[in-house]
Design an enzyme around this catalytic site. Structure first.
Site: not given
Ligand code: NAD
Length: 283
Positions: A119, A140, A152, A190
């Site tokens: 993000s 993104h 994005e 963001n």
């Molecule tokens: P989340 O916490 O729901 O999921 C993250 C997952 O990554 C977990 O299942 C965890 O077990 C896994 N993980 C952690 N370390 C790992 C590794 N070394 N190898 C494999 N898996 C691993 O988080 P999310 O909200 O899905 O966010 C994930 C990414 O997406 C982040 O970079 C975040 O910035 C981005 N993002 C989030 C949003 C949002 O609204 N939440 C929107 C756009 C982008």
């Protein structure tokens, strides 16, 4: 080379959604996570979303089974050796992402494109962990992935035009709208959204209004579909804090200082909807 097979890394709220939309568009998908529990949770999440689509008569039972059959859960990163595109969606940490990209660079074939759903982290820095920075790009997605149209697309300093074009094609193929942006902290989405959310948390912290009142003002007054405090819970307060820290560090300007109340909630483990509790509580 045509993209046929995709590995999604991270089966959390974003990764499971990305796997679902890719499978719905006909791609073969491997959904990988470091935690077996989260892989199961991610697969259940996809099934739940598809069941809802069947109930709404947007898909039939057969269609649902077809999509599910296209997603293979995996606990082995080595399975990336057979894919044309990787979309990484693990926690918002530069160290974790760089480590994964360095390993993927060794595991995947030379033609494989490595995309990150970060993000806010610099795509150029993630790319520098590999020997193929021209094939590294930001994709993104917005939350919830099956619903939101925007992706994005972030060009790292070295991203090639050919790779950009392929990712634009994939984005359109999964029914999303690509928008091209350059690689700066928070990109566009963001850079604008998170300071607003942080400011909303400051108004709560300073006792200016209740969380419900803050959300009502922004919904009724600004026509936002969801108030900023609730939106923070939906995004995940840990992700919101990481993004604010990246903006703060990246621009060196105190206008991006994360609100202490946001830090406190993250320290408590009350990280939002995914944890059952953030500023609001969830079943
Ligand atoms: P989340 O916490 O729901 O999921 C993250 C997952 O990554 C977990 O299942 C965890 O077990 C896994 N993980 C952690 N370390 C790992 C590794 N070394 N190898 C494999 N898996 C691993 O988080 P999310 O909200 O899905 O966010 C994930 C990414 O997406 C982040 O970079 C975040 O910035 C981005 N993002 C989030 C949003 C949002 O609204 N939440 C929107 C756009 C982008």
């Amino acid at each position: 080379m045509k993209i046929r097979k995709i590995m999604v890394i991270g089966a959390g709220q974003m990764g499971s959604g990305i796997a679902q939309v890719c499978a719905q568009a006909g791609y073969d998908v491997i959904l990988y996570d470091i935690s077996e529990e989260n892989i199961e949770k991610g697969m259940r999440n996809i099934e739940k979303n598809l069941v809802r689509q069947v109930e709404k008569q947007r898909m039939n039972e057969e269609g649902k089974e077809e999509v599910l059959a296209k997603v293979t859960p995996s606990a082995a990163l080595q399975d990336a050796s057979s894919v044309d595109l990787v979309i990484e969606a693990v926690v918002e940490s530069m160290n974790v992402k760089r480590d994964i990209f360095a390993r993927l660079d060794e595991i995947t074939p030379d033609h494989t494109i490595l995309a990150s759903n970060t993000s806010s982290l610099p795509v150029t820095e993630i790319a520098a962990a590999t020997d193929r920075p021209e094939k590294v790009i930001g994709m993104h997605f917005m939350n919830p992935v099956p619903v939101m149209k925007l992706v994005e697309i972030i060009r790292g300093l070295a991203t090639s035009d050919e790779v950009y074009k392929k990712i634009e094609e994939v984005t359109k193929a999964i029914g999303k709208m690509p928008v091209e942006v350059n690689d700066f902290p928070g990109f566009v989405s963001n850079r604008i959204l998170m300071p607003m959310i942080n400011e909303a948390i400051y108004t709560l912290y300073e006792g200016i209004a209740t969380k419900e009142a803050i959300d009502e003002v922004m919904k009724l007054g600004m026509n936002h579909p969801m108030g900023p405090i609730q939106l923070a819970d939906f995004i995940g307060l840990d992700t919101c804090l990481s993004v604010m820290e990246i903006l703060h560090e990246g621009f060196g300007d105190d206008k991006y200082r994360p609100c202490p109340l946001l830090r406190k909630y993250v320290k408590a483990g009350w990280v939002g909807k995914k944890a059952g509790r953030g500023f609001y509580t969830y079943d």
